[in-house]
Design a protein around this motif. Structure first.
Motif, PDB file in Angstrom:
ATOM      1  N   GLY A 143       3.900  10.301   4.807  1.00 37.42           N
ATOM      2  CA  GLY A 143       2.714  11.065   3.759  1.00 37.42           C
ATOM      3  C   GLY A 143       3.312  11.544   2.405  1.00 37.42           C
ATOM      4  N   ALA A 144       4.590  11.485   2.108  1.00 33.90           N
ATOM      5  CA  ALA A 144       5.276  11.896   0.909  1.00 33.90           C
ATOM      6  C   ALA A 144       4.753  10.894  -0.314  1.00 33.90           C
ATOM      7  N   GLY A 145       4.615   9.470   0.199  1.00 37.01           N
ATOM      8  CA  GLY A 145       4.083   8.641  -0.986  1.00 37.01           C
ATOM      9  C   GLY A 145       3.261   7.595  -0.176  1.00 37.01           C
ATOM     10  N   VAL A 146       2.995   6.670  -0.971  1.00 41.08           N
ATOM     11  CA  VAL A 146       2.406   5.360  -0.448  1.00 41.08           C
ATOM     12  C   VAL A 146       3.282   4.078  -0.331  1.00 41.08           C
ATOM     13  N   ALA A 147       3.436   3.621   0.786  1.00 41.46           N
ATOM     14  CA  ALA A 147       4.056   2.371   0.713  1.00 41.46           C
ATOM     15  C   ALA A 147       3.240   1.060   0.362  1.00 41.46           C
ATOM     16  N   PRO A 148       4.109  -0.127   0.121  1.00 41.37           N
ATOM     17  CA  PRO A 148       3.437  -1.255  -0.514  1.00 41.37           C
ATOM     18  C   PRO A 148       2.404  -1.590   0.294  1.00 41.37           C
ATOM     19  N   PHE A 149       1.340  -2.104  -0.204  1.00 36.08           N
ATOM     20  CA  PHE A 149       0.250  -2.573   0.614  1.00 36.08           C
ATOM     21  C   PHE A 149       0.448  -4.091   0.801  1.00 36.08           C
ATOM     22  N   ARG A 239      -4.234   0.284  -4.384  1.00 33.61           N
ATOM     23  CA  ARG A 239      -2.920   1.094  -4.018  1.00 33.61           C
ATOM     24  C   ARG A 239      -2.966   1.985  -5.308  1.00 33.61           C
ATOM     25  N   ASN A 240      -2.913   1.683  -6.321  1.00 36.49           N
ATOM     26  CA  ASN A 240      -2.786   2.743  -7.348  1.00 36.49           C
ATOM     27  C   ASN A 240      -3.743   3.678  -7.419  1.00 36.49           C
ATOM     28  N   ALA A 261       7.351  10.131  -5.117  1.00 40.52           N
ATOM     29  CA  ALA A 261       7.043   8.971  -4.270  1.00 40.52           C
ATOM     30  C   ALA A 261       5.598   8.367  -4.840  1.00 40.52           C
ATOM     31  N   SER A 262       4.756   9.402  -4.490  1.00 47.37           N
ATOM     32  CA  SER A 262       3.405   9.235  -4.860  1.00 47.37           C
ATOM     33  C   SER A 262       3.289   8.576  -6.287  1.00 47.37           C
ATOM     34  N   ALA A 263       4.365   8.650  -7.248  1.00 42.58           N
ATOM     35  CA  ALA A 263       3.953   7.788  -8.672  1.00 42.58           C
ATOM     36  C   ALA A 263       4.440   6.558  -8.324  1.00 42.58           C
ATOM     37  N   GLY A 264       4.706   5.997  -7.402  1.00 44.28           N
ATOM     38  CA  GLY A 264       5.162   4.795  -7.054  1.00 44.28           C
ATOM     39  C   GLY A 264       6.415   4.413  -6.607  1.00 44.28           C
ATOM     40  N   LEU A 265       7.403   5.437  -6.358  1.00 41.66           N
ATOM     41  CA  LEU A 265       8.677   5.165  -5.789  1.00 41.66           C
ATOM     42  C   LEU A 265       8.857   4.819  -4.338  1.00 41.66           C
ATOM     43  N   SER A 266       8.397   3.641  -4.030  1.00 44.35           N
ATOM     44  CA  SER A 266       8.451   3.262  -2.789  1.00 44.35           C
ATOM     45  C   SER A 266       9.649   3.757  -1.729  1.00 44.35           C
TER      46      SER A 266
END
Length: 278
Positions: A143-149, A239-240, A261-266
């Motif tokens: 939940g720290a960020g969003v993995a690639p879709f 995803r954005n 991570a949520s800013a896009g650092l997968s």
């Protein structure tokens, strides 16, 4: 905790037979049964759901959400008249697989050979007017960020009939704080997030022993599938939006470890290979 387990067993013993009836002769009661059951689960786990935005009901809708925990399922099913798209392995899980089959879950296998058949099955359900819930990351994360879709999961937009009136609505799920105010960041994320090699039953038992937590669910502006022909572009747009919702909820809650991570650092996410089994 023991009291919660006993109540949960009673709820299951009563609700599962009622739901079986509601997909047959008492179909008009299906949605009410779904909402009641999921809200009972949320109450027993102490989850307080705060909703931002509005779920689209124009239908059919493909809701695309990040995936943090098995708890996402009652969280979303307490809000939406929709069935899930899930990996095929879940179909064989005790009780969960049975409930999934009852609720019309679309089970898919992650290999190229069955991609077209699975896309067609999803397209058929959407063309019939059913709304579906998709976790495009393909697994749960911390939940720290969003993995690639996975763009292949949006292949339904290539089906003209299914996509003609289809809306794709991004949804962000963020577990922010425990009921006692403890921020769900760092190691505390594992209290509710289910990822890597976490085992389901011990994890759920621990959840039942806690007071609960806040979950922020953000519904973003839906996309009209007919306006887009490039599924990879649609995947990135969705995803954005999900990333932005997670980042906003984390910032509001004062969570510090997930913003990058949520800013896009997968790369900040846990290894997908370990979690791929789910």
């Amino acid at each position: 905790m023991v009291g919660r387990i006993v109540v949960l067993i009673i709820v299951l013993a009563v609700q599962v037979p009622l739901y079986v009836l509601s997909v047959g002769p008492a179909r008009r009661l299906r949605l009410a049964q779904q909402f009641f059951f999921c809200r009972q689960v949320l109450r027993l786990t102490g989850l307080s759901v705060r909703v931002l935005g509005q779920p689209s009901t124009e239908g059919p809708v493909l809701y695309a959400s990040n995936h943090v925990s098995y708890l996402d399922i009652p969280v979303l099913n307490a809000l939406l008249d929709a069935s899930f798209i899930s990996k095929a392995e879940v179909k064989g899980w005790p009780l969960i697989g049975f409930i999934g089959r009852l609720t019309g879950t679309v089970f898919i296998r992650r290999h190229a050979a069955g991609a077209k058949r699975q896309r067609d099955e999803i397209a058929d359900r959407l063309a019939q007017g059913d709304s579906l819930i998709l976790f495009p990351e393909g697994t749960s994360t911390n939940g720290a960020g969003v993995a690639p879709f996975r763009s292949s999961l949006f292949g339904v937009i290539d089906q003209a009939e299914a996509s003609a009136h289809l809306l794709i609505q991004p949804v962000s799920i963020t577990y922010t704080r425990c009921a006692d105010g403890t921020p769900l960041e760092g190691p505390a994320r594992a209290l509710y997030a289910w990822f890597d090699d976490a085992v389901l039953l011990p994890h759920f038992k621990r959840v039942l022993g806690m007071r609960g937590a806040e979950v922020v669910v953000t519904f973003h502006e839906p996309l009209r599938a007919a306006d887009h022909s490039d599924r990879k572009h649609v995947t990135q747009l969705v995803r954005n939006a999900v990333i932005a919702g997670v980042a906003a909820a984390q910032a509001e809650a004062g969570l510090r470890d997930g913003l990058a991570a949520s800013a896009g650092l997968s790369a900040a996410l846990p290894a997908a290979s370990a979690a791929e089994r789910r």
